[in-house]
Design a protein around this motif. Structure first.
Motif, PDB file in Angstrom:
ATOM      1  N   THR A  52      -6.352   0.857   5.374  1.00 48.44           N
ATOM      2  CA  THR A  52      -6.393  -0.565   5.038  1.00 48.44           C
ATOM      3  C   THR A  52      -7.250  -1.353   6.030  1.00 48.44           C
ATOM      4  OG1 THR A  52      -4.379  -0.946   6.290  1.00 48.44           O
ATOM      5  CG2 THR A  52      -4.133  -0.516   3.945  1.00 48.44           C
TER       6      THR A  52
ATOM      7  N   GLY B 221      -8.950  10.176   2.666  1.00 49.74           N
ATOM      8  CA  GLY B 221      -8.116   9.134   2.057  1.00 49.74           C
ATOM      9  C   GLY B 221      -8.676   7.776   2.411  1.00 49.74           C
ATOM     10  N   TYR B 222      -7.825   6.777   2.318  1.00 48.10           N
ATOM     11  CA  TYR B 222      -8.253   5.403   2.575  1.00 48.10           C
ATOM     12  C   TYR B 222      -7.369   4.766   3.640  1.00 48.10           C
ATOM     13  CZ  TYR B 222     -11.232   5.533  -1.539  1.00 48.10           C
ATOM     14  OH  TYR B 222     -12.211   5.836  -2.441  1.00 48.10           O
TER      15      TYR B 222
ATOM     16  N   HIS C 272     -11.824 -12.927   3.263  1.00 43.82           N
ATOM     17  CA  HIS C 272     -11.126 -12.419   4.440  1.00 43.82           C
ATOM     18  C   HIS C 272     -10.958 -13.463   5.527  1.00 43.82           C
ATOM     19  CE1 HIS C 272     -12.513  -8.716   2.426  1.00 43.82           C
ATOM     20  NE2 HIS C 272     -11.375  -8.240   2.866  1.00 43.82           N
TER      21      HIS C 272
ATOM     22  N   LYS D  19       2.463   2.492   8.457  1.00 47.64           N
ATOM     23  CA  LYS D  19       2.516   3.750   7.717  1.00 47.64           C
ATOM     24  C   LYS D  19       1.559   4.773   8.328  1.00 47.64           C
ATOM     25  CE  LYS D  19       4.071   2.107   3.248  1.00 47.64           C
ATOM     26  NZ  LYS D  19       3.832   2.101   1.802  1.00 47.64           N
TER      27      LYS D  19
ATOM     28  N   VAL E 187       0.869  -1.176   0.000  1.00 53.11           N
ATOM     29  CA  VAL E 187       0.000   0.000   0.000  1.00 53.11           C
ATOM     30  C   VAL E 187       0.905   1.225   0.000  1.00 53.11           C
ATOM     31  CG1 VAL E 187      -1.777   1.260   1.240  1.00 53.11           C
ATOM     32  CG2 VAL E 187      -1.792  -1.225   1.245  1.00 53.11           C
ATOM     33  N   ASP E 188       0.895   1.994  -1.056  1.00 51.47           N
ATOM     34  CA  ASP E 188       1.815   3.120  -1.141  1.00 51.47           C
ATOM     35  C   ASP E 188       1.151   4.437  -1.502  1.00 51.47           C
ATOM     36  OD1 ASP E 188       1.214   2.570  -3.732  1.00 51.47           O
ATOM     37  OD2 ASP E 188       3.202   1.869  -4.287  1.00 51.47           O
ATOM     38  N   ASP E 189      -0.180   4.480  -1.515  1.00 51.82           N
ATOM     39  CA  ASP E 189      -0.860   5.747  -1.774  1.00 51.82           C
ATOM     40  C   ASP E 189      -2.143   5.779  -0.953  1.00 51.82           C
ATOM     41  OD1 ASP E 189      -2.110   8.008  -2.659  1.00 51.82           O
ATOM     42  OD2 ASP E 189      -1.954   7.538  -4.792  1.00 51.82           O
ATOM     43  N   PRO E 190      -2.211   6.662   0.049  1.00 48.87           N
ATOM     44  CA  PRO E 190      -3.412   6.684   0.883  1.00 48.87           C
ATOM     45  C   PRO E 190      -4.627   7.299   0.202  1.00 48.87           C
ATOM     46  CG  PRO E 190      -1.910   8.417   1.563  1.00 48.87           C
ATOM     47  CD  PRO E 190      -1.198   7.632   0.495  1.00 48.87           C
ATOM     48  N   ASN E 191      -4.462   7.744  -1.052  1.00 51.81           N
ATOM     49  CA  ASN E 191      -5.585   8.374  -1.762  1.00 51.81           C
ATOM     50  C   ASN E 191      -6.362   7.396  -2.631  1.00 51.81           C
ATOM     51  OD1 ASN E 191      -5.156  11.327  -1.081  1.00 51.81           O
ATOM     52  ND2 ASN E 191      -3.133  10.727  -1.831  1.00 51.81           N
ATOM     53  N   VAL E 192      -5.888   6.180  -2.724  1.00 48.84           N
ATOM     54  CA  VAL E 192      -6.595   5.200  -3.542  1.00 48.84           C
ATOM     55  C   VAL E 192      -7.009   4.035  -2.650  1.00 48.84           C
ATOM     56  CG1 VAL E 192      -5.349   5.845  -5.627  1.00 48.84           C
ATOM     57  CG2 VAL E 192      -4.471   4.016  -4.197  1.00 48.84           C
ATOM     58  N   PRO E 193      -8.087   3.362  -2.998  1.00 52.11           N
ATOM     59  CA  PRO E 193      -8.507   2.217  -2.191  1.00 52.11           C
ATOM     60  C   PRO E 193      -7.384   1.193  -2.106  1.00 52.11           C
ATOM     61  CG  PRO E 193     -10.234   2.834  -3.715  1.00 52.11           C
ATOM     62  CD  PRO E 193      -9.028   3.650  -4.087  1.00 52.11           C
ATOM     63  N   PRO E 194      -7.032   0.781  -0.917  1.00 50.27           N
ATOM     64  CA  PRO E 194      -5.864  -0.087  -0.781  1.00 50.27           C
ATOM     65  C   PRO E 194      -6.147  -1.533  -1.157  1.00 50.27           C
ATOM     66  CG  PRO E 194      -6.848   0.311   1.356  1.00 50.27           C
ATOM     67  CD  PRO E 194      -7.621   1.142   0.375  1.00 50.27           C
TER      68      PRO E 194
ATOM     69  N   ALA F   2      -3.789  13.171   0.358  1.00 48.99           N
ATOM     70  CA  ALA F   2      -3.119  12.645   1.545  1.00 48.99           C
ATOM     71  C   ALA F   2      -1.744  12.128   1.159  1.00 48.99           C
ATOM     72  CB  ALA F   2      -3.949  11.530   2.163  1.00 48.99           C
TER      73      ALA F   2
ATOM     74  N   TRP G  97      -3.953   9.225  10.208  1.00 52.87           N
ATOM     75  CA  TRP G  97      -4.338   7.859  10.555  1.00 52.87           C
ATOM     76  C   TRP G  97      -3.223   6.878  10.259  1.00 52.87           C
ATOM     77  CZ3 TRP G  97      -5.962  10.552   6.352  1.00 52.87           C
ATOM     78  CH2 TRP G  97      -5.850   9.967   5.091  1.00 52.87           C
TER      79      TRP G  97
ATOM     80  N   THR H 147      -6.026  -5.033  -0.017  1.00 51.13           N
ATOM     81  CA  THR H 147      -6.017  -5.623   1.325  1.00 51.13           C
ATOM     82  C   THR H 147      -5.883  -7.143   1.296  1.00 51.13           C
ATOM     83  OG1 THR H 147      -8.427  -5.695   1.328  1.00 51.13           O
ATOM     84  CG2 THR H 147      -7.393  -3.762   2.324  1.00 51.13           C
TER      85      THR H 147
ATOM     86  N   TYR I  28       1.840   9.842   2.897  1.00 49.15           N
ATOM     87  CA  TYR I  28       2.430   9.154   4.040  1.00 49.15           C
ATOM     88  C   TYR I  28       3.518  10.028   4.631  1.00 49.15           C
ATOM     89  CZ  TYR I  28      -0.147   4.958   2.895  1.00 49.15           C
ATOM     90  OH  TYR I  28      -1.154   4.063   2.668  1.00 49.15           O
TER      91      TYR I  28
ATOM     92  N   ALA J  99     -15.279   0.446  -2.237  1.00 48.46           N
ATOM     93  CA  ALA J  99     -13.857   0.502  -2.581  1.00 48.46           C
ATOM     94  C   ALA J  99     -12.964   0.102  -1.414  1.00 48.46           C
ATOM     95  CB  ALA J  99     -13.493   1.912  -3.042  1.00 48.46           C
TER      96      ALA J  99
END
Lengths: 406, 422
Positions: B184, B181-182, A219, B212, A189-196, B227, B204, A198, B229, B158
């Motif tokens: 995990t 933002g999102y 899950h 992170k 996960v390297d961008d908090p602006n896109v749905p991660p 957002a 967060w 998981t 990191y 999403a």
């Protein structure tokens, strides 16, 4: 009846007389040898363990069930694990001093192991043998899962980090064809602006294609993995409770990329210890336990099995053992599968699956496995290849025992 | 206003009334005492017993204190010279944030149901709750002037989305939610802060460590900037947003402290940089005041075994160390507050040697004050105090006054306050 008995004796495989090694010199100094075994399709086998003096020990069977004297590979070491190649070459990997993995090899036809060599910084390695004498090992390196190749000449390659992650109690498995499966790699996960992303990833190594990362579906917690040249199957738990004795819930098997099939249970919070295999005929096999009543800190419960066609959409179950059993495992064997578990009073539970149906058979003679506690100790190990299976365990006297089904 | 409280029966009602009445009396006495002498006042008992919980404190412009407390069937009460009940049980209040005038916002949480934000005025009159679509963690914050932010985690197709809503200056209500933002996971460690003009930061990180640390900035009247990191391997992270919109994030590591500082008007938190190192690092806390002032306090182990200092840093765009206090600091919390002029109050748990023959861990409270532009004075010590539960709160008031609230066990649990006049 006597005719049937004679027929059964002629058809059913039997366990070799157990070989035993390294009993502790005193009653109170029983350690945790953590024995591990490997076997190839010709029945050649290797058992490795740590003796009461902390030495890494190995015993080999050049012929099915004929284990020879033990040899010492290192004066100190932890968590040894072995692989036996199709030609009989044996590779043993363990953690040596300074948290560095070391390995030793016995080439096919050689009488003894060569000197051990450093492999890579890391711990908890599982090797798999490939045709041609090479081997591949997967291991933990800090918070990462890493892999390294050993060439047919015994030279280690460059270590490769597969991703951030780590292993649980039973989340790496080597198949007889050299396939390795290891769980789990955490998603990147390297961008908090896109749905991660998981989905955890299962690292799978196949000699023909190298490493790949396969995303899990759903899950459910992944407890065990098994892969072949073409298939990947997971033993999962839809978790209801998680504690010191592991996760409990609804056990299932996921034959990727399909979603998990969940086993029928009496209580959705009481299933545990899913262990999976693809049997010799391609069927999905799940063994698991279900507690009859809540019991904190305990993993003892009756054992059940589910066998399903590759394209099955639901599971049924049969009970293999109603007693308070412990730590069931299943491996492909011949055209079917072999299930093994610990029973009360240091005895074995063993069942053979053929044509989709399990039948109980006798376990190895003599003292069975001791109980080393509920904290995920390794009291036994079982592996199988072709028509052969090898079982190693720690007996109540602390000795390591090995027997082969042949 | 005890008369406004609904009749209740049993010990709980009597205990709550007694607790309120007792606290009111003590606050009056403490106010008189603080006027009479300079330096730290003798500790006064604010709350007694296991029931009442101090949720937040604020100091008004006239120097009077207001406490937000929960106590039994009073989910949220305001306490100064009188008591006002804002929310009653079965409401459960997770967080409270008080503005300087005594108004505030509270996060009302429900079991297996979405939370809501309850705004209330200085008299304790609550507005209708604002329901959040939260499926995980949620938090609230308020500026001294009353701008407010609520942030929460919701689930969409999403994934887990971090959302926030703002009550801008001059507005009586919260605006529409905006996505920061999102995450995990559904239950990240979530923090938020807001300045007087509505400049806000939401931060967060996954609730396993290290992990992170993400932060998003919302400039006044705008949507969130992208957002980013701030740290890839954060353990303990703390956020403070000052009235001017400046923000500071402290990122604790095993053997160092990292800091990220955003000046007013900047639309992103920069990547955290190492501020200091130590043989071991523990709790950190941050503060912000005025137009651009930020500060940080950190428990840092020294090369002498068992010796832990409190190191204090202050500045605007950059920080410099302005104090080193304590010798056996410990505990889970640091109390730290600054004012716009640079006066600061610091409170920490200082471990005590065990008594002879009694191995029980003991601690007292170290309190130090820094007048604006000067050095910290010699610490005063209070207690013994409750280990790992103190200090409870610190605050700066007008004219450089400072307040420390802490908890101690003696004959029973008590919450004390001490006040310092410049």
């Amino acid at each position: 009846v006597s005719g049937l008995a004679v027929l059964a004796a002629a058809v059913l495989p039997a366990w070799s007389p157990p070989a035993h090694y390294d009993p502790p010199s005193c009653r109170d100094c029983v350690t945790e040898p953590a024995p591990r075994v490997a076997v190839n399709a010709r029945g050649e086998a290797a058992a490795v363990w740590v003796d009461p003096r902390g030495r890494v020990r190995v015993a080999l069977a050049a012929r099915p069930g004929r284990f020879g004297a033990a040899a010492t590979l290192a004066a100190r070491g932890l968590r040894p694990s072995a692989a036996v190649g199709p030609d009989g070459a044996v590779t043993v990997v363990w953690q040596g001093a300074h948290e560095t993995l070391r390995f030793a090899r016995r080439p096919a036809g050689a009488s003894r192991f060569g000197a051990s060599r450093p492999l890579a910084p890391g711990d908890d390695a599982t090797p798999a043998a490939e045709p041609g004498g090479a081997a591949e090992a997967v291991y933990e390196d800090g918070g990462h899962v890493a892999a390294i190749a050993i060439s047919p000449s015994g030279a280690p390659g460059a270590a490769v980090r597969l991703g951030a992650g780590g292993f649980d109690r039973d989340s790496t498995r080597a198949a007889p064809d050299g396939t390795l499966a290891a769980c789990c790699i955490q998603p990147v996960v390297d961008d908090p602006n896109v749905p991660p992303d998981t989905a955890e990833k299962i690292a799978v190594y196949r000699p023909a294609s190298g490493w790949s990362l396969v995303p899990a579906v759903g899950h459910d917690a992944i407890e065990t993995v098994f892969a072949t040249a073409t298939e990947l199957i997971l033993g999962t738990v839809q978790v209801r409770h998680r504690g010191d004795a592991g996760a409990t819930g609804v056990p299932g098997l996921a034959r990727l990329p399909a979603a998990p099939l969940r086993a029928p249970v009496e209580n959705a919070g009481s299933g545990l210890t899913p262990n999976v295999a693809i049997d010799g005929s391609g069927r999905s096999v799940l063994v698991f336990q279900e507690k009859r009543r809540p019991a904190a800190f305990s993993r003892m419960a009756p054992v059940y099995a589910s066998v399903a066609a590759p394209d099955a959409t639901a599971l049924n179950r049969t009970r293999l053992d109603a007693s308070q059993a412990y730590e069931p495992a299943v491996r492909p064997l011949g055209s079917g599968a072999l299930a093994v578990w610990q029973r009360p009073k240091a005895s074995w539970g063993v069942a053979l699956e053929t044509t989709g149906v399990f039948h109980r058979i006798a376990g190895p003679r003599g003292p069975g496995p001791t109980r080393l506690g509920e904290d995920f100790n390794y009291a036994y190990d079982v592996q199988a290849a072709g028509p052969y299976a090898v079982l190693t365990w720690v007996a109540a006297d602390g000795s390591v025992r090995v027997s082969e089904l042949r | 206003m005890p008369g406004e409280m609904k009749p209740r029966s049993g010990n709980m009602r009597r205990m709550t009334l007694r607790a309120f009445a007792f606290a009111v009396a003590v606050l009056l006495l403490a106010t008189c005492a603080s006027r009479a002498e300079a330096g730290w006042t003798a500790p006064s008992v604010l709350l007694r017993g296991d029931g009442p919980v101090l949720l937040d404190t604020t100091v008004r412009g006239d120097g009077s204190r207001l406490l937000a407390i929960g106590d039994g069937k009073v989910a949220l009460g305001l306490l100064d010279r009188s008591e006002r009940v804002v929310l009653r049980s079965p409401a459960v209040v997770g967080e409270v944030a008080l503005a300087a005038d005594g108004s505030g916002v509270a996060l009302e949480i429900r079991r297996r149901a979405p939370s809501s934000v309850v705004a209330f005025d200085a008299q304790g009159v609550a507005q209708p709750p604002l329901a959040l679509d939260d499926r995980g963690d949620a938090t609230v914050a308020i500026s001294p002037g009353g701008a407010a932010v609520a942030a929460w985690v919701t689930r969409t197709t999403a994934g887990y989305e971090v959302d926030a809503a703002f009550r801008d200056p001059g507005s009586a209500t919260f605006g529409a939610p905006a996505r920061a933002g999102y995450s995990t996971t559904k239950d990240p460690e979530l923090h938020a802060g807001i300045g007087e003009r509505g400049e806000a930061v939401v931060m967060w990180q996954d609730n396993y460590f290290p992990s992170k640390l993400a932060a998003a900035v919302r400039l006044p009247g705008a949507a969130f900037s992208p957002a980013r990191y701030v740290s890839d391997e954060a353990i303990d992270a703390q956020l403070a947003v000052g009235p001017g919109g400046q923000a500071i994030i402290a990122v604790g590591q095993d053997r160092s402290i990292e800091v990220s500082i955003k000046p007013p008007g900047a639309d992103a938190m920069p990547a955290a940089r190492t501020l200091d190192r130590a043989s071991s690092g523990y709790t950190a806390t941050v503060a912000a005041a005025g137009d651009s002032r930020v500060a940080l306090a950190w428990l840092a182990g020294t090369s002498r075994r068992g010796r832990v200092q409190v190191r204090v840093y202050e500045g605007a765009s950059g920080l410099r160390r302005v104090g080193t206090l304590g010798d056996r600091a410990g505990g889970e919390y640091l109390g730290f507050a600054i004012d716009a002029a640079g006066a600061a109050v610091l409170a920490w748990e200082e471990e005590l040697e065990p008594k002879g023959g009694d191995p029980t861990a003991r601690a007292h409270l170290g309190v130090a004050y820094r007048p604006a532009g000067r050095r910290f004075g010699a610490p005063r010590h209070f207690g013994p105090v409750s280990i790992d539960a103190t200090p409870v709160s610190t605050a700066m008031g007008p004219g450089g006054r400072a307040y420390v609230f802490y908890e101690a066990f003696g004959a029973g649990r008590r919450v004390y306050m001490t006040e310092r006049t410049p």
